[in-house]
Design a protein around this motif. Structure first.
Motif, PDB file in Angstrom:
ATOM      1  N   ARG A 126      19.640  10.632   0.901  1.00  0.00           N
ATOM      2  CA  ARG A 126      18.173   9.497   0.171  1.00  0.00           C
ATOM      3  C   ARG A 126      17.099  10.546  -0.583  1.00  0.00           C
ATOM      4  NH1 ARG A 126      17.068   5.114   3.936  1.00  0.00           N
ATOM      5  NH2 ARG A 126      15.822   4.477   1.926  1.00  0.00           N
ATOM      6  N   SER A 127      17.061   9.672  -0.981  1.00  0.00           N
ATOM      7  CA  SER A 127      16.112  10.673  -1.049  1.00  0.00           C
ATOM      8  C   SER A 127      14.459  10.183  -2.628  1.00  0.00           C
ATOM      9  CB  SER A 127      16.044  11.999  -2.421  1.00  0.00           C
ATOM     10  OG  SER A 127      16.596  11.465  -4.146  1.00  0.00           O
ATOM     11  N   ALA A 128      13.632  10.328  -2.725  1.00  0.00           N
ATOM     12  CA  ALA A 128      12.658   9.545  -3.078  1.00  0.00           C
ATOM     13  C   ALA A 128      13.018   8.675  -4.379  1.00  0.00           C
ATOM     14  CB  ALA A 128      11.575  10.088  -3.482  1.00  0.00           C
ATOM     15  N   SER A 186      16.530   8.522  -5.268  1.00  0.00           N
ATOM     16  CA  SER A 186      17.110   7.307  -5.054  1.00  0.00           C
ATOM     17  C   SER A 186      16.397   6.375  -4.284  1.00  0.00           C
ATOM     18  CB  SER A 186      18.576   7.987  -4.040  1.00  0.00           C
ATOM     19  OG  SER A 186      17.978   7.570  -2.006  1.00  0.00           O
ATOM     20  N   GLU A 187      15.601   6.672  -3.622  1.00  0.00           N
ATOM     21  CA  GLU A 187      14.781   5.048  -3.177  1.00  0.00           C
ATOM     22  C   GLU A 187      14.935   4.258  -4.735  1.00  0.00           C
ATOM     23  OE1 GLU A 187      11.813   6.167  -0.027  1.00  0.00           O
ATOM     24  OE2 GLU A 187      13.280   6.980   1.080  1.00  0.00           O
ATOM     25  N   SER A 224      17.180   2.526  -6.447  1.00  0.00           N
ATOM     26  CA  SER A 224      17.964   1.127  -5.777  1.00  0.00           C
ATOM     27  C   SER A 224      17.069   0.284  -6.254  1.00  0.00           C
ATOM     28  CB  SER A 224      18.273   2.165  -4.155  1.00  0.00           C
ATOM     29  OG  SER A 224      17.740   0.275  -3.588  1.00  0.00           O
ATOM     30  N   LYS A 225      15.768   0.812  -5.883  1.00  0.00           N
ATOM     31  CA  LYS A 225      14.601  -0.584  -5.765  1.00  0.00           C
ATOM     32  C   LYS A 225      15.109  -0.972  -7.398  1.00  0.00           C
ATOM     33  CE  LYS A 225       9.150  -1.124  -5.799  1.00  0.00           C
ATOM     34  NZ  LYS A 225       8.138  -1.013  -5.465  1.00  0.00           N
ATOM     35  N   GLY A 276      22.166  -0.328  -2.423  1.00  0.00           N
ATOM     36  CA  GLY A 276      20.637   0.179  -0.733  1.00  0.00           C
ATOM     37  C   GLY A 276      20.501   1.629  -1.247  1.00  0.00           C
ATOM     38  N   PRO A 277      19.170   2.845  -0.939  1.00  0.00           N
ATOM     39  CA  PRO A 277      19.209   4.271  -1.579  1.00  0.00           C
ATOM     40  C   PRO A 277      20.506   5.295  -1.101  1.00  0.00           C
ATOM     41  CG  PRO A 277      17.392   3.007  -0.766  1.00  0.00           C
ATOM     42  CD  PRO A 277      18.608   2.169   0.285  1.00  0.00           C
ATOM     43  N   THR A 278      21.293   4.904   0.116  1.00  0.00           N
ATOM     44  CA  THR A 278      21.996   5.928   0.575  1.00  0.00           C
ATOM     45  C   THR A 278      23.503   5.527  -0.767  1.00  0.00           C
ATOM     46  OG1 THR A 278      21.447   5.825   2.611  1.00  0.00           O
ATOM     47  CG2 THR A 278      23.738   6.722   2.038  1.00  0.00           C
TER      48      THR A 278
END
Length: 216
Positions: A160-162, A164-165, A168-169, A180-182
């Motif tokens: 994951r990464s900033a 991808s987070e 996802s959000k 989700g972020p993953t």
């Protein structure tokens, strides 16, 4: 995140190894040598840019179905998924009814998980709604990072990464589920938004997507 947590029973293909030389003399990320199917996917598709709406919806859907499973399981069923979900045409899937849900739950050719099935239908509806705001492609690709990882072993590949987070959000805010972020990071890898081919792999940089720390 690599597409398959258990790349191969081959003792030379381990989660901590660097690139592995195949019978053709080419260096690859270890999981690519797990099977002929995985090798073909690695050499021809994984990490190549995808920007068209239907292609992105398909990959987002399949990444969601992968949650808790290996990518090889999903890849082996991909044609079944395409048949079951109308070729991942967002307009068609958005119109699926409860009867379609029951049809899909009875389809042994796909992953019969009600939550993932209904999420895919809802995600199709969210994809259509995004057309009024630039579209799915514009949203996803707006989270492309300036730099990409440069892993030398599988243990150095992030999950994951900033970005991808944040992606996802944003997707969740737009009504998407199973993102989700993953899962978002796996999508970013699959469509070339990040390059996690191991350094030394013959596929490293093959996407042609430019990063500030990698030519191409």
């Amino acid at each position: 995140m690599t597409p398959d947590a258990t790349p191969s029973p081959d003792p030379q293909v381990t989660p901590t190894s660097g690139t592995v030389i195949g019978e053709d003399g080419l260096a690859r990320t270890p999981w690519a040598l797990g099977s002929a199917m995985m090798c073909h996917y690695y050499d021809t598709e994984w990490g190549m840019p995808v920007r068209e709406e239907r292609g992105l919806f398909e990959r987002l859907s399949l990444e969601g179905f992968q949650a808790g499973l290996s990518w090889s399981t999903i890849l082996a069923k991909r044609e079944n998924f395409r048949a079951a979900f109308a070729g991942f045409d967002p307009e068609a899937v958005a119109g699926f009814t409860e009867a379609d849900v029951h049809r899909l739950l009875a389809d042994a050719g796909i992953i019969r998980h009600r939550g993932k099935i209904t999420a895919t239908i809802g995600n199709a509806q969210a994809t259509l709604a995004l057309r009024e705001h630039g579209g799915l492609s514009a949203l996803i690709w707006s989270y492309k990072p300036e730099q990409t990882p440069t892993p030398e072993t599988l243990t150095e590949v992030p999950t994951r990464s900033a970005e991808s987070e944040a992606l996802s959000k944003r997707l969740k805010a737009e009504g998407f589920r199973f993102v989700g972020p993953t899962t978002a990071f796996a999508l970013m890898e699959a469509i070339g938004m990040v390059d996690t081919h191991l350094v030394g792999s013959h596929r490293r940089g093959s996407s042609g997507v430019a990063f500030s720390n990698q030519p191409g």
